[in-house]
Design a protein around this motif. Structure first.
Motif, PDB file in Angstrom:
ATOM      1  N   MET A   1       0.850  -1.186   0.000  1.00 47.56           N
ATOM      2  CA  MET A   1       0.000   0.000   0.000  1.00 47.56           C
ATOM      3  C   MET A   1       0.889   1.241   0.000  1.00 47.56           C
ATOM      4  O   MET A   1       2.091   1.176   0.258  1.00 47.56           O
ATOM      5  CB  MET A   1      -0.910   0.020   1.237  1.00 47.56           C
ATOM      6  N   ARG A   2       0.298   2.397  -0.277  1.00 46.32           N
ATOM      7  CA  ARG A   2       1.000   3.669  -0.257  1.00 46.32           C
ATOM      8  C   ARG A   2       0.807   4.340   1.111  1.00 46.32           C
ATOM      9  O   ARG A   2      -0.278   4.279   1.698  1.00 46.32           O
ATOM     10  CB  ARG A   2       0.485   4.590  -1.351  1.00 46.32           C
ATOM     11  N   VAL A   3       1.870   4.975   1.590  1.00 50.79           N
ATOM     12  CA  VAL A   3       1.821   5.717   2.843  1.00 50.79           C
ATOM     13  C   VAL A   3       2.634   6.999   2.680  1.00 50.79           C
ATOM     14  O   VAL A   3       3.441   7.129   1.755  1.00 50.79           O
ATOM     15  CB  VAL A   3       2.397   4.904   4.032  1.00 50.79           C
ATOM     16  N   VAL A   4       2.426   7.925   3.612  1.00 52.25           N
ATOM     17  CA  VAL A   4       3.261   9.126   3.703  1.00 52.25           C
ATOM     18  C   VAL A   4       3.913   9.085   5.068  1.00 52.25           C
ATOM     19  O   VAL A   4       3.238   9.163   6.100  1.00 52.25           O
ATOM     20  CB  VAL A   4       2.428  10.401   3.508  1.00 52.25           C
ATOM     21  N   GLU A  15       5.638   6.625  -0.080  1.00 52.97           N
ATOM     22  CA  GLU A  15       6.336   5.389  -0.439  1.00 52.97           C
ATOM     23  C   GLU A  15       5.431   4.182  -0.249  1.00 52.97           C
ATOM     24  O   GLU A  15       4.320   4.280   0.282  1.00 52.97           O
ATOM     25  CB  GLU A  15       7.594   5.236   0.418  1.00 52.97           C
ATOM     26  N   ASP A  16       5.925   3.022  -0.673  1.00 55.47           N
ATOM     27  CA  ASP A  16       5.205   1.766  -0.479  1.00 55.47           C
ATOM     28  C   ASP A  16       5.523   1.182   0.892  1.00 55.47           C
ATOM     29  O   ASP A  16       6.609   1.394   1.443  1.00 55.47           O
ATOM     30  CB  ASP A  16       5.598   0.759  -1.564  1.00 55.47           C
ATOM     31  N   ALA A  17       4.542   0.470   1.451  1.00 61.69           N
ATOM     32  CA  ALA A  17       4.718  -0.165   2.760  1.00 61.69           C
ATOM     33  C   ALA A  17       3.848  -1.414   2.817  1.00 61.69           C
ATOM     34  O   ALA A  17       2.853  -1.525   2.090  1.00 61.69           O
ATOM     35  CB  ALA A  17       4.321   0.794   3.877  1.00 61.69           C
ATOM     36  N   GLU A 119      -3.248   4.050   2.770  1.00 61.08           N
ATOM     37  CA  GLU A 119      -4.449   3.404   2.250  1.00 61.08           C
ATOM     38  C   GLU A 119      -5.155   2.591   3.321  1.00 61.08           C
ATOM     39  O   GLU A 119      -6.391   2.526   3.350  1.00 61.08           O
ATOM     40  CB  GLU A 119      -4.070   2.527   1.063  1.00 61.08           C
ATOM     41  N   LEU A 120      -4.374   1.974   4.195  1.00 58.01           N
ATOM     42  CA  LEU A 120      -4.929   1.189   5.308  1.00 58.01           C
ATOM     43  C   LEU A 120      -4.267   1.622   6.607  1.00 58.01           C
ATOM     44  O   LEU A 120      -3.083   1.972   6.625  1.00 58.01           O
ATOM     45  CB  LEU A 120      -4.675  -0.305   5.097  1.00 58.01           C
TER      46      LEU A 120
END
Length: 346
Positions: A1-4, A15-17, A119-120
């Motif tokens: 998912m994408r995060v900041v 970035e992705d996480a 996203e989550l």
């Protein structure tokens, strides 16, 4: 998912996480809206002593449940929810006395726990333990629900300042918090509400939305003289300084009527936290100075109900909607004072 995610001051990355999973008593929600707070902008610039990097930012969160951990009774996949930001321990002396907002062991979403610029998001069991997840009523958007968290802080501030019927209230600062203060003061029965702001464009925008009885531009006006003139020399019953300004706090004391209250709602920079207080105003006029620190789970429930009922409308205060990868630019927009409320839609 994408995060900041925050790594260090001025080092925040989209970035992705890995996706989170729900442990015992947890929920995982799909974040639909996480609105941006002025505190997020401060964190981007200089960090925060309670924030443990790397950390996903964002604490004004609304979304829908996608996973229910074992023991998280009463919740189901698909439930629409709003989540508190400040998590009291509910066991300390302060919490036992009903002072959850000043819990010394308080933890926060986006500080000790990953936040909503994702996203989550995992909602820790300790949030559920203090009744910190609220159902979003049908018909209320996730964007509006996300504003319950800042409104909950405004509710706490006005409770501490005892805003009530027939009062003259001054709000200093025309950002989203200031706008919410104007609207809540009306709900609490204030007779007149004045709004003061240094930046002309922001004052014009905010005044057009929340319609204060007077909009006072601090860039060109002696605000103390203006408030005294508008009150026949008496001063205001409550002055809420929703700005990080020592001068505004000092001026607030000068504006206060006898037995008035001045709320230091906005915190000052850590390296310049002192103000000059005319103690004789406090002494002879019996003026009170009060603080305001966040909100409790009960304040969040009350805020969501006020928004859902239409008593405190917030949809028109949301002036910018950005995708998740635009959250960093959104933080910069808040720093620049653009618009009123900026929300991230994941």
């Amino acid at each position: 998912m994408r995060v900041v995610r925050f790594y260090a001051p001025q080092d925040v990355r989209a970035e992705d996480a890995p996706e989170p999973t729900a442990g015992p008593g947890d929920l995982v929600i799909r974040v639909r809206n996480c609105s941006i707070c002025g505190t997020d902008a401060k964190i981007w610039h200089s960090g925060h002593p309670d924030l443990r990097p790397p950390r996903v930012l964002g604490h004004e969160v609304a979304g829908e449940v996608v996973e229910v951990g074992e023991g998280a009774a009463g919740w189901s996949v698909g439930d629409r929810v709003q989540v508190i930001a400040a998590i009291p321990d509910d066991t300390c002396h302060e919490c036992r006395n009903g002072w959850q907002t000043v819990c010394p062991n308080q933890e926060r979403i986006g500080y000790q726990h990953d936040g909503g610029f994702a996203e989550l998001m995992r909602v820790p069991a300790k949030v559920l333990a203090v009744d910190g997840v609220n159902r979003v009523p049908d018909g209320l958007s996730f964007a509006e629900a996300s504003v319950a968290e800042p409104l909950s802080c405004v509710i706490n501030g006005q409770e501490q300042a005892r805003v009530g019927e027939g009062q003259t209230v001054v709000v200093v600062g025309a950002g989203p918090i200031g706008c919410l203060h104007v609207r809540l003061a009306r709900v609490r029965g204030a007779a007149r509400v004045f709004l003061i702001e240094l930046r002309p464009q922001r004052l014009e925008l905010a005044a057009g939305l929340v319609a204060p009885d007077e909009a006072i531009g601090a860039d060109t006006t002696d605000t103390v003289a203006a408030v005294r003139g508008l009150t026949g020399g008496r001063g205001a019953d409550v002055i809420i300084v929703a700005a990080a300004s020592a001068k505004a706090q000092e001026d607030g004391l000068q504006m206060a009527a006898r037995r008035g209250r001045v709320s230091f709602f906005g915190g000052l920079p850590k390296d310049r936290p002192a103000v000059t207080c005319d103690a004789n105003i406090v002494h002879y006029r019996e003026v009170g100075i009060v603080g305001a620190n966040g909100s409790s789970p009960a304040h969040n429930r009350q805020a969501l109900a006020l928004i859902a009922s239409g008593a405190v409308p917030v949809a028109d205060l949301i002036t910018h909607r950005l995708p998740l990868d635009g959250a960093i630019e959104g933080i910069h927009m808040v720093t620049r004072g653009e618009g009123i409320k900026v929300t991230v839609e994941a």
